[in-house]
Design a protein around this motif. Structure first.
Motif, PDB file in Angstrom:
ATOM      1  N   ALA A 234      14.721  15.761  38.911  1.00  0.00           N
ATOM      2  CA  ALA A 234      13.476  15.985  39.003  1.00  0.00           C
ATOM      3  C   ALA A 234      12.963  17.405  39.345  1.00  0.00           C
ATOM      4  O   ALA A 234      11.842  17.921  39.065  1.00  0.00           O
ATOM      5  N   LEU A 235      13.970  18.324  40.060  1.00  0.00           N
ATOM      6  CA  LEU A 235      13.633  19.496  40.422  1.00  0.00           C
ATOM      7  C   LEU A 235      13.470  20.398  39.311  1.00  0.00           C
ATOM      8  O   LEU A 235      12.882  21.300  39.244  1.00  0.00           O
ATOM      9  N   ALA A 236      13.985  20.187  38.335  1.00  0.00           N
ATOM     10  CA  ALA A 236      13.869  20.807  37.083  1.00  0.00           C
ATOM     11  C   ALA A 236      12.322  20.925  36.453  1.00  0.00           C
ATOM     12  O   ALA A 236      11.846  22.002  35.848  1.00  0.00           O
ATOM     13  N   GLN A 237      11.595  19.858  36.857  1.00  0.00           N
ATOM     14  CA  GLN A 237      10.096  19.799  36.644  1.00  0.00           C
ATOM     15  C   GLN A 237       9.390  20.695  37.575  1.00  0.00           C
ATOM     16  O   GLN A 237       8.518  21.530  37.293  1.00  0.00           O
ATOM     17  N   THR A 238       9.565  20.622  38.581  1.00  0.00           N
ATOM     18  CA  THR A 238       9.001  21.256  39.925  1.00  0.00           C
ATOM     19  C   THR A 238       9.357  22.646  40.299  1.00  0.00           C
ATOM     20  O   THR A 238       8.771  23.470  40.870  1.00  0.00           O
ATOM     21  N   HIS A 239      10.819  23.162  39.701  1.00  0.00           N
ATOM     22  CA  HIS A 239      11.215  24.446  40.024  1.00  0.00           C
ATOM     23  C   HIS A 239      11.793  24.978  38.760  1.00  0.00           C
ATOM     24  O   HIS A 239      12.958  24.937  38.367  1.00  0.00           O
ATOM     25  N   PRO A 240      10.932  25.265  37.647  1.00  0.00           N
ATOM     26  CA  PRO A 240      11.239  25.344  36.239  1.00  0.00           C
ATOM     27  C   PRO A 240      12.314  26.667  36.337  1.00  0.00           C
ATOM     28  O   PRO A 240      13.186  26.935  35.494  1.00  0.00           O
ATOM     29  N   ALA A 243      15.701  25.824  36.531  1.00  0.00           N
ATOM     30  CA  ALA A 243      16.433  24.810  35.567  1.00  0.00           C
ATOM     31  C   ALA A 243      17.903  24.813  35.277  1.00  0.00           C
ATOM     32  O   ALA A 243      18.751  23.744  35.413  1.00  0.00           O
ATOM     33  N   ALA A 244      18.411  25.967  35.092  1.00  0.00           N
ATOM     34  CA  ALA A 244      19.892  26.156  34.918  1.00  0.00           C
ATOM     35  C   ALA A 244      20.642  25.966  36.123  1.00  0.00           C
ATOM     36  O   ALA A 244      21.870  25.226  35.927  1.00  0.00           O
ATOM     37  N   ASP A 245      20.046  26.070  37.223  1.00  0.00           N
ATOM     38  CA  ASP A 245      20.930  25.991  38.549  1.00  0.00           C
ATOM     39  C   ASP A 245      20.809  24.109  38.804  1.00  0.00           C
ATOM     40  O   ASP A 245      21.772  23.603  39.171  1.00  0.00           O
ATOM     41  N   VAL A 246      19.724  23.634  38.392  1.00  0.00           N
ATOM     42  CA  VAL A 246      19.585  22.324  38.519  1.00  0.00           C
ATOM     43  C   VAL A 246      20.543  21.601  37.483  1.00  0.00           C
ATOM     44  O   VAL A 246      21.434  20.492  37.878  1.00  0.00           O
ATOM     45  N   ALA A 247      20.736  22.132  36.293  1.00  0.00           N
ATOM     46  CA  ALA A 247      21.706  21.539  35.212  1.00  0.00           C
ATOM     47  C   ALA A 247      23.074  21.727  35.847  1.00  0.00           C
ATOM     48  O   ALA A 247      23.898  20.807  35.407  1.00  0.00           O
ATOM     49  N   LEU A 248      23.246  22.933  36.419  1.00  0.00           N
ATOM     50  CA  LEU A 248      24.809  23.068  36.790  1.00  0.00           C
ATOM     51  C   LEU A 248      25.208  21.987  37.877  1.00  0.00           C
ATOM     52  O   LEU A 248      26.215  21.302  37.914  1.00  0.00           O
TER      53      LEU A 248
END
Length: 270
Positions: A234-240, A243-248
């Protein structure tokens, strides 16, 4: 032309590119390939199906490409592949892979490998890592980019260490270390995230805030791993911007073995 010391023993079948330097009493086997600009110090042994890229610095008494220490190994033509611009210090030992593990042990680019480091069969090490003295990997270990292993860190076979993670001196790893996590102890437990390392690498305040949120989901809220992954996604939406760090982190956690798990934190310390 390559510069080979008169006392070195270089097999005529070895492939040495321009400007390679081979020091005194070093032995280079027939299936070794060395890229331009690489220097190899005195008393090294480079053997097996070993490929070494450009501009590496290999110090004395290093052993690369010899048969691994897996009892299943029967001399199959497995490989050791080393990238570019690595520094490999004295007494380091890196072995070829096994057929069962994919056949290749690999070290990426721009790594700083201090004395007595060991890469066992089928290890995969990324780029820009630092291995302090006596950091030791058992077979099939994976280490992500920018990871730092403290001195005398010992890693159990099949364990994964995520990008930007860090271990303290004498850490003993039996479980995966997710990206960004700092681990310490025997067995190792999560202590915090590698925030200072991220700042030094140019992470913005917004990206670091996202890493802090991932740390909270993994270690501070009492969530299961499945619940933590949902919170992290869900952080990919609140911290766009992260996004790459969240995907990692998400991709790493998706590959966690249920029996091995990830390093956990002692209550109140992560």
């Amino acid at each position: 032309m390559a510069r080979i010391h008169p006392t070195a023993l270089v097999d005529p079948k070895a492939e040495l590119d321009a400007d390679v330097e081979i020091g005194p009493y070093t032995v280079v086997g027939p299936h070794v390939r060395i890229g331009a600009g690489t220097t190899v110090g005195a008393h090294c042994v480079l053997d097996g199906h070993t490929t070494i890229g450009r501009d590496n610095r290999i110090y004395p008494f290093v052993s690369l490409g010899l048969p691994n220490q897996d009892k299943k190994y029967r001399g199959e033509p497995c490989q050791l592949v080393i990238g570019e611009r690595n520094t490999i210090r004295e007494y380091s030992t890196y072995h070829v892979g096994t057929v069962q593990g994919g056949g290749v042990t690999r070290l990426g680019d721009d790594n700083w490998m201090m004395a007595y480091t060991h890469l066992a069969h089928d290890c995969m090490v990324g780029s820009h890592t630092i291995f302090a003295n006596n950091a030791q990997l058992a077979g099939h270990v994976q280490v992500g980019d920018w990871a730092i292993l403290g001195g005398f860190t010992v890693v159990h076979q099949f364990v994964r260490i995520g990008a930007h993670a860090m271990t303290a001196m004498c850490a003993l790893l039996f479980a995966d270390v997710p990206p960004f996590v700092m681990a310490q102890g025997q067995p190792a437990q999560a202590r915090s995230m590698n925030f200072e390392g991220l700042r030094r690498r140019g992470f913005s305040a917004q990206r670091i805030a996202a890493v802090k949120a991932m740390h909270k989901a993994l270690y501070r809220e009492g969530l299961t791993l499945v619940q933590a992954v949902e919170r992290i996604e869900a952080l990919a939406q609140t911290h766009p911007e992260a996004a790459a760090d969240v995907a990692l982190m998400r991709d790493f956690l998706a590959g966690v073995d249920a029996q091995r798990g990830i390093v956990r934190a002692r209550r109140g310390e992560a």
